[in-house]
Design an enzyme around this catalytic site. Structure first.
Site, PDB file in Angstrom:
ATOM      1  N   TYR A 129     -11.894  -5.143  -9.468  1.00 51.61           N
ATOM      2  CA  TYR A 129     -11.906  -6.188 -10.492  1.00 51.61           C
ATOM      3  C   TYR A 129     -10.949  -7.345 -10.202  1.00 51.61           C
ATOM      4  O   TYR A 129     -10.905  -8.310 -10.954  1.00 51.61           O
ATOM      5  CB  TYR A 129     -11.529  -5.586 -11.853  1.00 51.61           C
ATOM      6  CG  TYR A 129     -12.479  -4.515 -12.308  1.00 51.61           C
ATOM      7  CD1 TYR A 129     -13.749  -4.838 -12.768  1.00 51.61           C
ATOM      8  CD2 TYR A 129     -12.114  -3.173 -12.276  1.00 51.61           C
ATOM      9  CE1 TYR A 129     -14.638  -3.855 -13.185  1.00 51.61           C
ATOM     10  CE2 TYR A 129     -12.988  -2.181 -12.689  1.00 51.61           C
ATOM     11  CZ  TYR A 129     -14.248  -2.531 -13.140  1.00 51.61           C
ATOM     12  OH  TYR A 129     -15.119  -1.556 -13.548  1.00 51.61           O
ATOM     13  N   HIS A 158     -12.813 -11.806 -15.747  1.00 51.61           N
ATOM     14  CA  HIS A 158     -12.100 -11.043 -16.780  1.00 51.61           C
ATOM     15  C   HIS A 158     -10.636 -10.799 -16.396  1.00 51.61           C
ATOM     16  O   HIS A 158      -9.838 -10.450 -17.253  1.00 51.61           O
ATOM     17  CB  HIS A 158     -12.811  -9.711 -16.994  1.00 51.61           C
ATOM     18  CG  HIS A 158     -13.136  -9.383 -18.414  1.00 51.61           C
ATOM     19  ND1 HIS A 158     -13.049 -10.276 -19.470  1.00 51.61           N
ATOM     20  CD2 HIS A 158     -13.563  -8.222 -18.973  1.00 51.61           C
ATOM     21  CE1 HIS A 158     -13.408  -9.682 -20.589  1.00 51.61           C
ATOM     22  NE2 HIS A 158     -13.722  -8.430 -20.318  1.00 51.61           N
ATOM     23  N   TYR A 216      -7.874  -0.756 -19.006  1.00 50.22           N
ATOM     24  CA  TYR A 216      -9.122  -1.506 -19.008  1.00 50.22           C
ATOM     25  C   TYR A 216      -9.111  -2.417 -20.237  1.00 50.22           C
ATOM     26  O   TYR A 216      -8.443  -2.157 -21.235  1.00 50.22           O
ATOM     27  CB  TYR A 216     -10.374  -0.628 -18.948  1.00 50.22           C
ATOM     28  CG  TYR A 216     -10.514   0.031 -17.583  1.00 50.22           C
ATOM     29  CD1 TYR A 216     -11.105  -0.651 -16.522  1.00 50.22           C
ATOM     30  CD2 TYR A 216      -9.998   1.294 -17.351  1.00 50.22           C
ATOM     31  CE1 TYR A 216     -11.193  -0.085 -15.267  1.00 50.22           C
ATOM     32  CE2 TYR A 216     -10.078   1.878 -16.100  1.00 50.22           C
ATOM     33  CZ  TYR A 216     -10.677   1.187 -15.059  1.00 50.22           C
ATOM     34  OH  TYR A 216     -10.743   1.743 -13.822  1.00 50.22           O
ATOM     35  N   ASN A 238     -10.930  -3.361 -22.815  1.00 52.80           N
ATOM     36  CA  ASN A 238     -11.252  -3.047 -24.205  1.00 52.80           C
ATOM     37  C   ASN A 238     -10.191  -2.235 -24.930  1.00 52.80           C
ATOM     38  O   ASN A 238     -10.251  -2.105 -26.142  1.00 52.80           O
ATOM     39  CB  ASN A 238     -12.595  -2.320 -24.287  1.00 52.80           C
ATOM     40  CG  ASN A 238     -13.744  -3.194 -23.837  1.00 52.80           C
ATOM     41  OD1 ASN A 238     -13.592  -4.378 -23.585  1.00 52.80           O
ATOM     42  ND2 ASN A 238     -14.910  -2.603 -23.719  1.00 52.80           N
TER      43      ASN A 238
END
Length: 185
Positions: free
Chosen positions: A14, A19, A64, A66
């Site tokens: 990532y 994000h 992560y 969320n």
């Protein structure tokens, strides 16, 4: 103590995604000041250092996106950091790529990392640096878009916004956030 939280997802997979622009800002501050994320606690990697006469905590939650609030709240409690001394930096679909906006409070605006942060802090009143990642040009699920990397032609705009966001944090160490907002918005 001042705290800047960069939102993102852990792992090399990532690292360069839209994000993870919050992580990129933390990385820029680490680079500027020759710091490392050498501490780990409560599902967060962080540095606890001094910039000038200010003690600062630079945090990348490892939960992560969320679940970001799960790392932020325990570290704030552990180090006795007040909500007014925290700024959260994250990606924003509603701003064009490379634009930044500062806010002193607000709702989640559909951002699950901010929703988690609000839930765990118990307030919407915390400082934010929103960094634009734009919206997709083609129909695709939002999650695929934010977990995608920036195209080559946007790299300069992205780096400029990361640099500005790091400048914002450093300016906030010296003057009230409202003055910094007036300067950078």
């Amino acid at each position: 103590m001042k705290c800047i939280v960069g939102l993102g997802n852990p792992g090399e997979k990532y690292r360069t995604t839209r994000h993870n622009i919050g992580f990129m800002v933390i990385d820029e501050l680490l680079r500027r000041h020759s710091f490392d994320l050498n501490k780990s606690k409560f599902n967060g990697k962080y540095a606890l250092e001094h910039i000038g006469s200010n003690k600062v905590l630079l945090l990348q939650p490892q939960t992560y996106m969320n679940l970001s609030g799960e790392a932020i709240r325990p570290l704030m409690d552990y180090y006795d950091i007040a909500t007014e001394d925290v700024v959260v930096v994250y990606d924003d679909l509603d701003l064009p790529t490379g634009k930044i906006r500062l806010r002193q409070k607000g709702g989640p605006g559909g951002h699950n990392g901010i929703k988690s942060t609000i839930n765990h802090l118990g307030t919407k009143e915390f400082k934010r640096i929103r960094i634009g990642v734009g919206r997709p040009d083609t129909p695709q699920p939002v999650i695929d878009y934010v977990l995608g990397s920036f195209p080559k032609e946007q790299k300069d705009d992205v780096q400029d916004s990361v640099t500005k966001a790091a400048d914002v944090f450093e300016a906030w160490l010296e003057k009230p956030f409202i003055e910094v907002m007036n300067e950078y918005n």
